[in-house]
Motif scaffolding. Structure first.
Motif, PDB file in Angstrom:
ATOM      1  N   LEU A   1       0.836  -1.021   0.084  1.00 53.54           N
ATOM      2  CA  LEU A   1       0.002   0.145   0.031  1.00 53.54           C
ATOM      3  C   LEU A   1       0.929   1.286   0.045  1.00 53.54           C
ATOM      4  O   LEU A   1       0.662   2.116  -0.677  1.00 53.54           O
TER       5      LEU A   1
ATOM      6  N   SER B   1      -6.597   6.605   5.716  1.00 51.86           N
ATOM      7  CA  SER B   1      -7.487   6.451   4.707  1.00 51.86           C
ATOM      8  C   SER B   1      -7.055   6.356   3.221  1.00 51.86           C
ATOM      9  O   SER B   1      -7.680   5.874   2.514  1.00 51.86           O
TER      10      SER B   1
ATOM     11  N   HIS C   1      -6.557   3.613   1.115  1.00 50.58           N
ATOM     12  CA  HIS C   1      -7.602   2.796   0.885  1.00 50.58           C
ATOM     13  C   HIS C   1      -8.641   3.215  -0.313  1.00 50.58           C
ATOM     14  O   HIS C   1      -9.511   2.645  -0.570  1.00 50.58           O
TER      15      HIS C   1
ATOM     16  N   GLN D   1      -9.550   3.659  -3.125  1.00 50.88           N
ATOM     17  CA  GLN D   1      -9.309   2.875  -4.651  1.00 50.88           C
ATOM     18  C   GLN D   1     -10.719   2.591  -5.036  1.00 50.88           C
ATOM     19  O   GLN D   1     -11.333   1.526  -4.901  1.00 50.88           O
TER      20      GLN D   1
ATOM     21  N   TRP E   1     -13.738  -3.707  -1.571  1.00 47.02           N
ATOM     22  CA  TRP E   1     -13.301  -3.867  -0.166  1.00 47.02           C
ATOM     23  C   TRP E   1     -12.227  -2.784   0.306  1.00 47.02           C
ATOM     24  O   TRP E   1     -12.397  -2.184   1.351  1.00 47.02           O
ATOM     25  N   GLN E   2     -11.613  -2.084  -0.658  1.00 52.74           N
ATOM     26  CA  GLN E   2     -10.536  -1.025  -0.295  1.00 52.74           C
ATOM     27  C   GLN E   2     -11.584   0.316   0.159  1.00 52.74           C
ATOM     28  O   GLN E   2     -11.354   0.809   1.001  1.00 52.74           O
TER      29      GLN E   2
ATOM     30  N   ILE F   1     -12.857   0.030   3.490  1.00 52.34           N
ATOM     31  CA  ILE F   1     -11.937   0.243   4.670  1.00 52.34           C
ATOM     32  C   ILE F   1     -11.925   1.775   4.619  1.00 52.34           C
ATOM     33  O   ILE F   1     -11.722   2.345   5.730  1.00 52.34           O
ATOM     34  N   PHE F   2     -11.951   2.486   3.549  1.00 44.73           N
ATOM     35  CA  PHE F   2     -11.448   3.991   3.308  1.00 44.73           C
ATOM     36  C   PHE F   2     -12.819   4.627   4.280  1.00 44.73           C
ATOM     37  O   PHE F   2     -12.693   5.328   5.216  1.00 44.73           O
TER      38      PHE F   2
ATOM     39  N   ASN G   1     -12.448   4.030   8.022  1.00 46.63           N
ATOM     40  CA  ASN G   1     -11.523   4.890   8.784  1.00 46.63           C
ATOM     41  C   ASN G   1     -11.994   6.146   9.064  1.00 46.63           C
ATOM     42  O   ASN G   1     -11.549   6.560  10.156  1.00 46.63           O
TER      43      ASN G   1
END
Length: 110
Positions: free
Chosen positions: A30, A76, A79, A81, A86-87, A90-91, A94
């Protein structure tokens, strides 16, 4: 309830530290993906450990919550993307955590 909540929040950082220690390649990927030096994983691991402890130890909860909010907001970026659901989850997670940490900090006496 406050302590249980703080332990659960601290567990997130403990797990992050363990993941970075045991399988650093994912986090390093990452970092490399945005052109950051991969060695930044090690200070991040240290911060994860410090936040895990700081969110539980009463004298440091407020300061730790403020740092955790900033950390969640700043990380963040890794993530964001839009082509990867999935990313992106997570973004968003956060940013939600950052808000929760701000609430925790506000609830503690300065």
């Amino acid at each position: 309830m406050d302590l249980i909540g703080r332990i659960l929040l601290a567990a997130l950082f403990a797990a992050g530290a363990a993941q970075k220690a045991l399988a650093p390649a994912a986090a390093q990927g990452l970092l490399a993906g945005i052109g950051a030096p991969v060695w930044l994983i090690w200070p991040a691991l240290g911060l994860n450990v410090a936040l895990g402890v700081g969110l539980i130890w009463p004298p440091t909860v407020r300061a730790s919550a403020l740092v955790a909010a900033a950390y969640c907001a700043a990380t963040s970026i890794f993530h964001f993307q839009p082509d990867d659901g999935w990313q992106m989850s997570i973004f968003v997670k956060n940013w939600c955590l950052a808000g929760g940490f701000l609430v925790l900090a506000a609830a503690r006496k300065a």
